[in-house]
Motif scaffolding. Structure first.
Motif, short mmCIF file in Angstrom:
data_model
loop_
_atom_site.label_atom_id
_atom_site.label_comp_id
_atom_site.label_asym_id
_atom_site.label_seq_id
_atom_site.Cartn_x
_atom_site.Cartn_y
_atom_site.Cartn_z
N UNK A 251 -7.55 13.35 8.71
CA UNK A 251 -6.25 12.76 9.01
C UNK A 251 -6.22 11.26 8.75
N UNK A 252 -7.39 10.61 8.72
CA UNK A 252 -7.45 9.17 8.46
C UNK A 252 -7.64 8.84 6.98
N UNK A 253 -7.88 9.85 6.15
CA UNK A 253 -8.20 9.58 4.74
C UNK A 253 -7.07 8.91 3.97
N UNK A 254 -5.81 9.30 4.15
CA UNK A 254 -4.75 8.60 3.41
C UNK A 254 -4.75 7.10 3.67
N UNK A 255 -4.94 6.71 4.91
CA UNK A 255 -4.99 5.28 5.23
C UNK A 255 -6.22 4.62 4.63
N UNK A 256 -7.36 5.31 4.68
CA UNK A 256 -8.59 4.74 4.12
C UNK A 256 -8.47 4.56 2.62
N UNK A 257 -7.90 5.55 1.94
CA UNK A 257 -7.72 5.44 0.48
C UNK A 257 -6.84 4.25 0.14
N UNK A 258 -5.74 4.10 0.87
CA UNK A 258 -4.84 2.98 0.61
C UNK A 258 -5.50 1.65 0.95
N UNK A 259 -6.28 1.63 2.03
CA UNK A 259 -6.97 0.41 2.45
C UNK A 259 -7.94 -0.07 1.37
N UNK A 260 -8.76 0.84 0.84
CA UNK A 260 -9.70 0.47 -0.22
C UNK A 260 -8.97 0.03 -1.48
N UNK A 261 -7.83 0.65 -1.76
CA UNK A 261 -7.06 0.29 -2.95
C UNK A 261 -6.45 -1.10 -2.81
N UNK A 262 -5.89 -1.39 -1.65
CA UNK A 262 -5.22 -2.68 -1.44
C UNK A 262 -6.19 -3.85 -1.48
N UNK A 263 -7.41 -3.65 -0.95
CA UNK A 263 -8.36 -4.76 -0.83
C UNK A 263 -9.58 -4.56 -1.74
N UNK A 264 -9.39 -3.87 -2.85
CA UNK A 264 -10.49 -3.50 -3.72
C UNK A 264 -11.26 -4.69 -4.27
N UNK A 265 -10.58 -5.83 -4.46
CA UNK A 265 -11.25 -6.98 -5.08
C UNK A 265 -11.79 -7.98 -4.06
N UNK A 266 -11.67 -7.66 -2.77
CA UNK A 266 -12.04 -8.64 -1.76
C UNK A 266 -13.53 -8.65 -1.41
N UNK A 267 -14.13 -7.47 -1.27
CA UNK A 267 -15.52 -7.39 -0.79
C UNK A 267 -16.08 -6.01 -1.10
N UNK A 268 -17.40 -5.82 -0.95
CA UNK A 268 -18.02 -4.51 -1.22
C UNK A 268 -17.48 -3.43 -0.28
#
Length: 462
Positions: A251-268
């Motif tokens: 149930x948390x995966x949609x948010x996690x996918x979007x989170x990684x996409x939005x901040x992909x260039x910020x940190x590992x």
């Protein structure tokens, strides 16, 4: 024309213009104008997978990621499994660990466990020849798993990715390192997005690990215990390393996918997932021991650099060590007897102040060729065995009602309370019957022997 009617027409025109732009941007019409790489016919099956409205748009009030997936092999079951396992893989300059990783996951699972999980592999490299060769190898080695919906292989075309070159260099990392880690975040974002809904829980792995026996059952037991105690969590960690063995609720995966996409260039990615966990109000990590996954690879996927990361808390199976009897002449504190250092799990041997010539001896039930030894003492920087020697012995005898070996040979000494040696069979190839930790200098502090682990030619993972 009356002013009021004129204003109304202008408003309608603007509304139609905005609606048209939104439709173009968020439809396949926009993405279809982008160039597509030429892909051999056998890999050209296009498959759209968007998270359902119920789980994302209506509940989370979020727009889904518009991702086109190429389904290269296998197909997910229409029935939700208990666990989905995701990993991305790219072309390495020095060999591949993907097939051994998949073999470990399936071979270490019972038939019932395999039917309760689906492994999703994202081939995240844009080299078409590598992609075709990898799919052929997977189809050859895992036909049953593909047919039964236990294994799915995907690819995301390059045009879907946002820029990964010329982006900001946080932490003063080199440009190629920033590009590598940023693309990795995007790989995981697309992978996690696809896996939403495939299982009740999602496990993130890397493509160069091997797993403990019956890892799914062990994870299920921990989840049930947490639920029974009504303990909330966002991420459970079944390995201390990187982005390996991290478990999420689907149930948390949609948010996690979007989170990684939005901040992909910020940190590992492993830093991002820590922030994500904290945002979901789990302030402290929940690391489960012993670890269920161990890093297998020697060479990193980043430029083929050498990587020797190992998880010291990994337990391959219930009987990682061979059957043995354990003896010690150190005074034991309460029920922390010597064999606990040998058995799997978090228990340990706790002895009172050892004297010179004190020992702990492990006598194997059957002689074996020892290939590696790991000894860990102390806990939280206390009760460390300061001075001791590790020995291997042969020819079992009985002495003072205890079994031991007639002769011993030193293989090294503890340093800062630890000892580790690999490829021991290259210098000590004969069968061993005993392993001894011999104290070489007495100490006032008590001693904890937390873990003794060995590998043998019979138990070394393939």
């Amino acid at each position: 024309m009356p002013p009021r009617l004129k204003k109304k027409n202008i408003f309608l025109s603007l509304a139609l213009l905005i609606s048209g732009l939104y439709f173009i941007i968020h439809s396949d019409f926009f993405t279809s104008l982008r160039p597509r790489n030429s892909v051999p016919n056998e890999l050209s099956w296009q498959a759209e997978r968007l998270v359902s409205k119920e789980s994302w748009v209506e509940q989370g009030n979020q727009l889904p990621l518009n991702v086109s997936y190429e389904l290269l092999a296998g197909a997910p079951s229409t029935q939700q499994r208990y666990l989905s396992i995701g990993m991305s893989s790219i072309k390495r300059t020095k060999g591949s660990y993907l097939s051994p990783t998949l073999k470990s996951l399936f071979s270490q699972s019972s038939p019932e466990e395999r039917n309760s999980m689906v492994v999703v592999v994202l081939l995240a490299d844009f080299d078409v020849n590598w992609k075709v060769d990898t799919v052929k190898e997977i189809k050859k080695e895992f036909p049953s798993e593909l047919e039964q919906g236990q294994l799915v292989v995907l690819h995301v075309p390059e045009y879907v990715y946002p820029p990964i070159r010329g982006i900001k260099r946080n932490y003063n990392d080199a440009e190629d390192r920033v590009s590598f880690r940023s693309k990795q975040n995007l790989d995981y974002s697309f992978l996690i997005h696809y896996c939403a809904g495939l299982g009740r829980y999602y496990l993130q792995l890397e493509d160069d690990v091997f797993s403990a026996k019956n890892f799914l059952t062990t994870m299920k037991r921990h989840i049930e215990t947490l639920e029974a105690n009504r303990k909330t969590w966002a991420m459970l960690e079944f390995s201390a390393l990187g982005y390996i063995g991290k478990l999420y609720k689907s149930t948390d995966l949609p948010l996690l996918a979007r989170f990684l996409f939005l901040f992909y260039q910020e940190m590992p990615c492993d830093w991002l997932m820590t922030h994500f966990r904290e945002l979901l109000t789990q302030k402290q990590p929940m690391l489960i021991k012993p670890s269920l996954f161990q890093h297998m690879g020697t060479f990193s996927s980043f430029q083929g650099t050498y990587n020797k990361l190992k998880d010291k808390d990994f337990e391959e199976g219930l009987y990682t060590n061979p059957l043995a009897d354990v003896y010690s002449n150190m005074a034991t504190y309460q029920q922390f007897h010597p064999k606990l250092a040998w058995d799997p799990g978090e228990d340990f041997f706790w002895g009172r102040s050892p004297e010179i010539q004190s020992y702990l001896t492990v006598v194997f039930r059957d002689p074996t060729v020892v290939t590696g030894i790991y000894v860990e003492t102390g806990s939280g920087g206390k009760d460390i065995l300061v001075s001791a020697e590790v020995r291997l012995g042969h020819d079992v005898i009985t002495k003072d009602k205890e079994k031991t070996c007639k002769e011993f040979q030193s293989v090294g000494v503890l340093k800062e309370g630890r000892f580790e040696i690999q490829e021991l069979d290259k210098t000590y190839s004969s069968l061993s019957s005993c392993l001894m930790i011999k104290v070489t200098a007495g100490q006032m502090d008590w001693v904890i022997i937390k873990k003794i682990r060995i590998t043998t030619k019979q138990s070394t993972p393939v």
